[in-house]
Scaffold this motif. Structure first.
Motif, short mmCIF file in Angstrom:
data_model
loop_
_atom_site.label_atom_id
_atom_site.label_comp_id
_atom_site.label_asym_id
_atom_site.label_seq_id
_atom_site.Cartn_x
_atom_site.Cartn_y
_atom_site.Cartn_z
N GLY A 186 -14.14 -80.25 -19.86
CA GLY A 186 -14.59 -81.49 -19.22
C GLY A 186 -13.51 -82.09 -18.35
N LEU A 187 -13.88 -82.50 -17.17
CA LEU A 187 -12.93 -83.18 -16.28
C LEU A 187 -13.40 -84.63 -16.22
N LEU A 188 -12.65 -85.49 -16.89
CA LEU A 188 -13.09 -86.88 -17.06
C LEU A 188 -12.23 -87.80 -16.20
N GLY A 189 -12.88 -88.66 -15.48
CA GLY A 189 -12.10 -89.59 -14.64
C GLY A 189 -13.00 -90.59 -13.96
N PRO A 190 -12.39 -91.72 -13.51
CA PRO A 190 -13.21 -92.73 -12.82
C PRO A 190 -13.63 -92.22 -11.44
N ASN A 191 -14.47 -93.00 -10.76
CA ASN A 191 -14.89 -92.61 -9.40
C ASN A 191 -13.68 -92.55 -8.48
N GLY A 192 -13.60 -91.53 -7.68
CA GLY A 192 -12.50 -91.39 -6.72
C GLY A 192 -11.23 -90.84 -7.35
N ALA A 193 -11.35 -90.29 -8.58
CA ALA A 193 -10.15 -89.79 -9.27
C ALA A 193 -9.71 -88.44 -8.72
N GLY A 194 -10.64 -87.70 -8.10
CA GLY A 194 -10.29 -86.37 -7.57
C GLY A 194 -11.04 -85.25 -8.28
N LYS A 195 -12.02 -85.61 -9.11
CA LYS A 195 -12.78 -84.60 -9.86
C LYS A 195 -13.56 -83.70 -8.89
N THR A 196 -14.32 -84.36 -8.01
CA THR A 196 -15.18 -83.58 -7.11
C THR A 196 -14.34 -82.69 -6.19
N THR A 197 -13.22 -83.23 -5.69
CA THR A 197 -12.37 -82.43 -4.80
C THR A 197 -11.88 -81.18 -5.54
N THR A 198 -11.43 -81.37 -6.80
CA THR A 198 -10.95 -80.23 -7.59
C THR A 198 -12.06 -79.18 -7.73
N LEU A 199 -13.25 -79.66 -8.07
CA LEU A 199 -14.37 -78.71 -8.27
C LEU A 199 -14.78 -78.04 -6.96
N ARG A 200 -14.69 -78.77 -5.87
CA ARG A 200 -15.05 -78.18 -4.57
C ARG A 200 -14.04 -77.12 -4.14
N ILE A 201 -12.77 -77.32 -4.54
CA ILE A 201 -11.77 -76.28 -4.22
C ILE A 201 -12.05 -75.04 -5.07
N ILE A 202 -12.35 -75.26 -6.36
CA ILE A 202 -12.64 -74.11 -7.24
C ILE A 202 -13.84 -73.33 -6.70
N SER A 203 -14.84 -74.07 -6.22
CA SER A 203 -16.06 -73.39 -5.79
C SER A 203 -15.98 -72.89 -4.34
N THR A 204 -14.80 -72.92 -3.74
CA THR A 204 -14.49 -72.38 -2.39
C THR A 204 -15.05 -73.20 -1.23
N ILE A 205 -15.57 -74.40 -1.51
CA ILE A 205 -16.07 -75.23 -0.40
C ILE A 205 -14.88 -75.80 0.38
N LEU A 206 -13.83 -76.20 -0.34
CA LEU A 206 -12.62 -76.72 0.29
C LEU A 206 -11.47 -75.74 0.07
N LYS A 207 -10.46 -75.87 0.93
CA LYS A 207 -9.27 -75.04 0.75
C LYS A 207 -8.14 -75.91 0.26
N ALA A 208 -7.37 -75.39 -0.71
CA ALA A 208 -6.26 -76.18 -1.26
C ALA A 208 -5.12 -76.30 -0.25
N THR A 209 -4.43 -77.45 -0.27
CA THR A 209 -3.24 -77.60 0.57
C THR A 209 -2.10 -76.79 -0.04
N GLU A 210 -2.02 -76.86 -1.35
CA GLU A 210 -1.01 -76.08 -2.10
C GLU A 210 -1.64 -75.63 -3.42
N GLY A 211 -1.01 -74.66 -4.07
CA GLY A 211 -1.49 -74.20 -5.38
C GLY A 211 -2.52 -73.11 -5.25
N SER A 212 -3.00 -72.64 -6.41
CA SER A 212 -3.97 -71.54 -6.37
C SER A 212 -5.03 -71.69 -7.45
N VAL A 213 -6.15 -71.04 -7.20
CA VAL A 213 -7.25 -71.01 -8.17
C VAL A 213 -7.69 -69.56 -8.29
N THR A 214 -7.80 -69.06 -9.53
CA THR A 214 -8.35 -67.71 -9.69
C THR A 214 -9.55 -67.77 -10.64
#
Lengths: 424, 250
Positions: B37-65
């Motif tokens: 579970g990724l728990l956080g208030p609105n605007g915490a960055g949950k959706t961005t994290t999930l969108r990077i994992i699902s390849t919709i966005l590209k990370a500025t740094e770091g990696s996801v496998t």
């Protein structure tokens, strides 16, 4: 675990699937239904009828003015029946005989080109129908109307006799026409200044643009608004194939829209011509569209190229927007341009040349014009199509970047770049 | 591990805020058959994290496998293993339920015979049979969400990414969603669930990551988090972590 696989940049199955989905989704859109099918079949025929009414009114006004008509050779060169018909013509106060007598045909042609006379009477080869007289006129609506008026003026005097003679020969008395029309162009370098066929084709290009607008919004801005774009961005399928699917679907609908519009206008015109004997007095619909097969083949190619180019431009514009409403406003910008270009192409001096062939979109409209007036020039056509399809490719590349690769709202990006440039 | 998120950073620009990090050095892992579970208030960055994992966005740094496939280097391979479901159902309004499932199944290269069987099974298990030929635009929010679930799992992904999936759903529809999450876990699927509903995270998640202002504040099982913060419930844990962070900032 599912096996990993490589995804080629273009996938025929994905392309086919994308076209199927986009066409299905677009055809179920009420906007597409209204603007692609309903309006060309209902509204535009009404406009055509109104336009012809307007032309008829203008023509009626023109008929009232006195026309100068020349006579090739001397009156004594004509046989008695022909002389009587010529007398009938000039007995009508709307026609004045151009003096002096004994003009050669070459002189009279030159006088027509100068606008000194409206036409001239000469001997026709065919004596089977009427009096074997021909009237040489300019190839425009004014000229065609003139012959119709001249025929009427002779008919009026000889009405009963001519009709009786026709009836006797087993011909319809209503076909009695003393003058056989010979068309000529006063300015050969401005061939086909105006013709009904050209007007129809140009008008259908306007419709092609309008037909592309809503499908383009459906495949781009609507996908953003309803978050379906995210769902296709994360499928393991080629983005280029999906993008091409979108492009071809919009192009196909735009093409269909133009063809429907053309068919609809033709159907109305045929109906009108059947009702009125002739569409506009003396104007034959059959003659207007009697183009060689090569012209029609090139017209088809030009329409396909136009559909592809306009669809790509529309998709790019709509892909800049994140909602259908905003896309409807933004799309009106290229739409205005696409409506302006065909109208501009009607200007007589605008013809497909080595220079105009380099102007994208305009060159394809001029290619249509060239096909209609019979000036087929494959090298110029290839240049025109190449240039316009290059524009389409650029638009498509940018639209693909925006829809499938870009992470932020493109309009926000523009504002960011503007701020950065101001800072710099 | 099904999912490995390693020092993930994502920078955005907003005309009002200027440049900011929506994700700031986020790292976590999800094992096979685990619900994270990724728990956080609105605007915490949950959706961005999930969108990077699902390849919709590209990370500025770091990696996801995902199952060993780096999402940036092998996006197609990773996408074949991911099913993404968000609160905004993302359905084509003028396609029918069956047409949508056929479209996505074929895009995911599921063969026709298997696809027909899966569509039949999903329509039955999600009680969508009466709506099979209905256009999605005419469906209720709950039914739309069920269709979105079916669409997300039509290719039987190894990793399910659920971004606030119960948003706007009524009690019954939420129950269907929760049942689906549990069933997926039982089938050995890994799930990343983002939510701001404490009860949902408490009920479903094996491990929870608490995220605020783009940073992962804590990560562990509910008991570990309670121990770490001294809170008695997830709500207390969450408030304690977020307030500490805000105090640190001020």
């Amino acid at each position: 675990m599912r096996q990993s696989f490589s995804c080629p940049s273009l996938d025929a199955a994905v392309l086919k699937l994308s076209i199927w989905k986009e066409l299905l989704h677009a055809f179920r859109d009420k906007h597409v239904f209204i603007y692609t099918f309903l309006v060309p079949v209902v509204l535009y025929p009404l406009i055509v009828i109104m336009a012809f009414d307007f032309i008829s009114l203008k023509e009626a006004a023109r008929e009232k003015s006195v026309k100068q008509i020349g006579l090739a050779g001397k009156l004594s060169d004509y046989d008695p029946a022909q002389r009587k018909a010529i007398d009938c013509l000039f007995a009508n106060k709307d026609f004045k005989r151009y003096e002096p007598e004994a003009n050669t045909q070459a002189d009279l042609d030159w006088l027509i080109a100068r606008g000194a006379i409206s036409g001239y009477v000469t001997k026709g080869k065919d004596k089977q129908n009427g009096f074997g007289l021909a009237m040489v006129i300019n190839h425009d609506l004014n000229g065609i109307a003139l012959v119709a008026a001249a025929n009427e003026s002779v008919d009026k005097w000889y009405d009963q006799a001519v009709r009786a003679a026709y009836k006797q020969k087993g011909l319809s008395p209503f076909n009695a026409r003393p003058f056989k029309v010979k068309l000529q162009d006063s300015a050969p370098d401005q061939k086909g200044i105006f013709s009904l066929a050209l007007a129809f084709f140009v008008f259908s290009i306007l419709y092609l643009s309008l037909g592309a607008a809503y499908p383009a919004i459906s495949v781009s801005a609507e996908e953003s608004e309803f978050f379906t774009l995210d769902t296709i961005r994360i499928v393991p399928a080629s983005a280029w194939s999906m993008m091409l699917g979108k492009w071809w679907s919009v192009s196909a609908i735009a093409f269909l829209s133009a063809v429907l519009n053309l068919v609809s206008m033709l159907a109305v015109s045929v109906f009108l011509s059947q009702q009125a004997g002739n569409l506009i007095k003396g104007l034959s619909l059959k003659n207007e569209f009697a183009l060689p097969a090569t012209s029609y083949a090139w017209l088809f190619v030009a329409y396909v190229a136009l559909s592809l180019t306009i669809a790509a431009c529309m998709i790019l514009t709509a892909s800049l927007c994140r909602s259908v409403r905003s896309a409807q406003q933004w799309v009106s910008i290229p739409l205005s341009l696409f409506i302006f270009i065909p109208v501009l192409s009607l200007y007589p001096k605008n013809i497909l040349s080595e220079q105009t062939a380099l102007v994208p979109l305009m060159n394809l409209v001029l290619m249509v014009k060239a096909c209609v007036v019979g000036e087929i020039s494959p090298p110029l056509f290839y240049t025109a199509m190449g240039i316009s399809l290059c524009l389409a490719a650029i638009c498509l590349y940018l639209a693909k970047k925006i829809l499938f690769d870009m992470e932020t709202d493109p309009l926000k990006l523009v504002s960011y770049l503007v701020r950065q440039s101001k800072k710099a | 591990m099904t999912l490995v998120v390693n020092h993930l950073k994502k920078r955005f620009y907003d005309p009002g805020r200027g440049e900011f990090f929506a994700c700031d050095d986020i790292s976590f892992e999800v094992a096979k058959g685990e619900i994270f579970g990724l728990l956080g208030p609105n605007g915490a960055g949950k959706t961005t994290t999930l969108r990077i994992i699902s390849t919709i966005l590209k990370a500025t740094e770091g990696s996801v496998t995902v199952c060993g496939h780096n999402v940036e280097k092998e996006p197609e391979a990773a996408r074949a293993l991911i099913g993404f479901l968000s609160s905004t159902s993302g359905l084509y309004e003028r396609l029918t339920v069956t047409e949508i499932l056929q479209y996505f199944g074929r895009l995911c290269q599921v063969d026709e015979k298997t696809l027909a069987e899966r569509i039949k099974r999903l329509l039955s298990s999600l009680q969508l049979e009466p709506f099979a030929k209905a256009r999605c635009g005419s469906l209720s929010q709950g039914t739309r969400q069920k269709v979105a679930i079916a669409r997300a799992i039509i290719h039987e992904p190894e990793l399910m990414i659920l971004d606030e999936p119960a948003n706007g759903l009524d009690v019954l529809a939420t129950q269907v969603m929760h049942d689906f999450v549990r069933e997926s876990k039982a089938q050995g699927k890994s799930i990343v669930l983002s939510t701001h509903i404490m009860g949902e995270a408490e009920k479903l998640c094996d491990r929870i990551g608490i995220i605020n202002s783009g940073r992962l504040l804590a990560c562990g099982t509910l008991d570990e988090l309670k121990q770490q913060t001294g809170g008695n419930s997830l709500e207390e844990v969450f408030i304690s972590l977020v307030q500490d962070k805000n105090l640190e900032r001020s």
